[in-house]
Write an enzyme that holds these catalytic residues in place. Structure first.
Site, PDB file in Angstrom:
ATOM      1  N   GLU B  60       0.820  -1.217   0.000  1.00 28.30           N
ATOM      2  CA  GLU B  60       0.000   0.000   0.000  1.00 28.30           C
ATOM      3  C   GLU B  60       0.850   1.262   0.000  1.00 28.30           C
ATOM      4  O   GLU B  60       0.526   2.245  -0.668  1.00 28.30           O
ATOM      5  CB  GLU B  60      -0.957   0.023   1.196  1.00 28.30           C
ATOM      6  CG  GLU B  60      -2.124  -0.928   1.075  1.00 28.30           C
ATOM      7  CD  GLU B  60      -1.778  -2.367   1.400  1.00 28.30           C
ATOM      8  OE1 GLU B  60      -0.624  -2.625   1.802  1.00 28.30           O
ATOM      9  OE2 GLU B  60      -2.655  -3.235   1.245  1.00 28.30           O
ATOM     10  N   HIS B 129     -10.063  -5.227  10.909  1.00 32.86           N
ATOM     11  CA  HIS B 129     -10.747  -5.225   9.616  1.00 32.86           C
ATOM     12  C   HIS B 129     -12.112  -4.558   9.667  1.00 32.86           C
ATOM     13  O   HIS B 129     -12.883  -4.651   8.734  1.00 32.86           O
ATOM     14  CB  HIS B 129     -10.911  -6.655   9.098  1.00 32.86           C
ATOM     15  CG  HIS B 129      -9.644  -7.253   8.612  1.00 32.86           C
ATOM     16  ND1 HIS B 129      -8.662  -7.696   9.462  1.00 32.86           N
ATOM     17  CD2 HIS B 129      -9.170  -7.470   7.364  1.00 32.86           C
ATOM     18  CE1 HIS B 129      -7.650  -8.167   8.762  1.00 32.86           C
ATOM     19  NE2 HIS B 129      -7.923  -8.033   7.482  1.00 32.86           N
TER      20      HIS B 129
END
Lengths: 325, 329
Positions: B60, B129
């Site tokens: 990322e 998450h």
């Protein structure tokens, strides 16, 4: 592959500009005339000048907190640079960037980045754009041996390699990650050797030999222009001064700084030019006088320039957007 | 109007903008061959090819930097985060580079970049998450932050974000991808960033909410109507720049406000909205502004604990009754 007489003289003048600019900056800072937090590149001039001399005007450069020399070598005007260091309205970034965040779009200098190795992940993005546009430009990203231990270095090299992008990763290994020795922080003993892990060329050069730097960069640039992908160059050099202006450098020996002065890249190129009868004392004096005059002018211009207007504090927060709350 | 899912609306926005402008491209983990972890990029690789639908390594920090670098020199990237939880790995690139380049270069370089993907509470995905990520970004000057609640907003706001010359953080939601709604088919349908919408008109209390919390607030508004409480629902849609005027205008009418947010309450969006209502409309208020927020804890996994973490309809209704003075007092 060797640079001709004109390019040699051009590189000599370029290195002198960087050297004298940085020396002036140190002096102005020590005298309290120049503000900020400064990292000068004295001793490392052959890296900036040798690498940038291998580039076209439309090639891109990404730089670091120690980036004055990179901008000067890329052709940035001293007036805009000095005024920026003074935090003046007509600095190249209108007083919003300063020493560690310089950018100069007029010479495709995409900017210094105050966070180490940040340029290593921006460079493949620039490379992707070049590839899409088919412009045969290249992008050189400078970083230090310290930054080579950060994650973005590895992510950036991997991305540029896997996508075969026109990027040159240029590591200036000056032996010190701030005040921590490279030997205590970089495993493997070689930054260039890390290239092998990504399947790209990695080359170590004497960073105090501007010809070696120019040759290695030229090879990497030609490879990139041919569409063959990125390269990694590790130029070994010596930082003559502290990590930042005011750094007492208790962590290293005087002998190392003396070694730096003995291997002075500027004097070395001067001797070569004299040996080839391309330069004599009078000529060298004229080059120096020209550079000094240019720096004097930049300082006078910066000191007499206005500070940014208070209402400009919010200007350029967004590109053409009426900002509210 | 077509009836599309939120996912289809996003896909249509990407498709239309990629057709309109060859500089627009999509980049992220498994956006191409796999067509996106949540299938938002379905069919794009086939239509636009691998140069414009770029699969990345799991990096990322790296591919966000790539988006920024490409945006600085002529392209208009849309970076997909598989989930916004992983954007934390790229926060340096987002905060120190994307948000600041235009300002600190004195306007020399622009970063026309969208970073999009799902974020917020999901269904038993656990602490790393399932979390509200917007507060990490809307605090940063130089970023725009969008949270689109409906399929229509998803399309109109994403298109506006792609056409914006600034970095835009565009946070969707796993729990909304299958929500259906009317979506204009006009390829020039845009919703300007920085404009709130009044989703339901009311007279007694202004309820500010977005994403899943807005759907919950809609149910509360229905359920409290028979009690004679008329709720006005305001959805900011863009958290930064925030359309404070629409919210203030509503509060001047209703004289009461409740702000609902899924994320942890401390220094959250509710604090900011309550603060500007108090600063600018204090004399119009008949009661203190109430905040109903997520608990100050990471998201637990167990279903019953997970329900306790985000504001329930009961908690929202109780806050509304309190500000209206109708909770038996």
């Amino acid at each position: 592959m060797a640079p001709g007489p004109d390019l040699l003289l051009q590189m000599y003048a370029g290195m002198l500009r960087v050297r004298l600019f940085e020396e002036r900056v140190r002096e102005l800072f020590a005298n309290g005339r120049l503000p900020g937090f400064l990292h000068t590149s004295i001793g490392q001039e052959a890296c900036a000048v040798g690498a940038c001399a291998a580039l076209r005007a439309d090639d891109y450069v990404l730089s670091t907190h120690r980036g004055h020399g990179h901008l000067i070598a890329k052709g940035g005007a001293l007036r805009g640079l000095m005024a920026e260091l003074y935090g003046k309205a007509n600095g190249v970034c209108h007083g919003k960037g300063g020493s560690m965040h310089l950018a100069d779009a007029s010479v495709n200098y995409l900017g210094a980045n105050g966070v180490l190795a940040a340029g290593c992940v921006l460079a493949p993005g620039v490379g992707l754009s070049i590839k899409r546009r088919g412009s045969a430009q290249v992008v050189v990203t400078f970083f230090g041996d310290g930054a080579a231990n950060r994650g973005p270095f590895h992510e950036g090299v991997n991305l540029a390699a896997v996508w075969t992008l026109p990027v040159v990763f240029f590591c200036e290994n000056n032996r010190w990650a701030s005040s921590t020795a490279s030997s205590l922080s970089a495993a493997g003993g070689s930054i260039a050797a890390r290239a092998a892990g990504y399947g790209i060329p990695g080359e170590t050069v004497d960073g105090n030999d501007v010809l070696a730097v120019w040759e290695a960069t030229t090879r990497a640039v030609l490879r990139a222009r041919r569409g063959e992908g990125p390269s990694l160059i590790e130029a070994r050099t010596i930082r003559w001064v502290g990590h930042f202006e005011g750094d007492a450098q208790a962590y290293r020996t005087k002998a190392e700084v003396e070694e730096g002065r003995r291997t002075d890249p500027l004097a070395r190129l001067g001797r070569l030019l004299e040996a080839r009868q391309l330069l004599d004392a009078a000529h060298a004096g004229r080059i120096r006088a020209g550079v000094v005059a240019e720096i004097d002018d930049a300082v006078a211009h910066a000191e007499t320039s206005p500070l940014p207007a208070p209402q400009d504090a919010l200007a350029d927060l967004f590109a053409s957007y009426p900002w509210s709350r | 109007m077509a009836v599309l899912t939120y996912r289809e609306a996003l896909n249509l926005a990407l498709r239309e903008e990629m057709r309109r402008d060859p500089r627009v491209f999509v980049i992220g983990e498994e956006v191409g061959l796999y067509e996106g972890a949540y299938k938002v990029t379905q069919g794009l690789l086939k239509e636009f090819g691998a140069q414009r639908v770029v699969d990345t390594p799991i990096a990322e920090s790296g591919f966000t930097g790539v988006g920024i670098g490409a945006a600085m020199v002529g392209l208009r990237p849309v970076v997909e985060m598989m989930t916004f939880n992983f954007a934390l790995v790229a926060v340096d690139q987002i905060v120190n580079t994307a948000a600041k380049i235009h300002y600190m270069s004195g306007g020399q370089y622009r970063v026309p970049l969208v970073i999009r993907g799902p974020g917020g509470p999901a269904a038993q995905l656990g602490a790393q998450h399932s979390q509200s990520m917007e507060s990490y970004f809307y605090h940063v000057p130089g970023l725009k932050v969008v949270r689109p609640t409906t399929p229509m907003d998803a399309k109109g706001l994403l298109k506006a974000a792609i056409r914006d010359d600034n970095p835009v953080i565009f946070i969707e939601s796993e729990t909304l991808y299958n929500v259906k709604g009317e979506v204009p088919e006009d390829p020039e349908f845009l919703i300007p960033l920085g404009r709130a919408i009044v989703r339901r008109e009311g007279t007694d209390v202004t309820l500010v909410a977005y994403m899943g919390m807005m759907y919950r607030a809609m149910e509360v508004a229905e359920e409290l109507a028979p009690e004679g409480i008329s709720i006005e629902l305001v959805d900011p849609r863009t958290l930064r720049p925030m359309d404070a005027e629409t919210i203030i205008g509503s509060v001047r009418k209703t004289h009461r406000a409740v702000v609902v947010e899924a994320g942890a309450g401390f220094a959250g969006m509710g604090s900011e909205i309550a603060s500007f209502i108090t600063e600018r409309a204090f004399d119009d208020l008949d009661a203190p502004v109430e905040r109903v927020t997520g608990a100050n804890a990471p998201m637990p996994y167990a279903r019953n604990l997970e329900r306790l973490k985000t504001p329930s309809k009961e908690k929202i209704a109780a806050a509304v009754r309190r500000v209206c003075g109708t909770n038996g007092g």
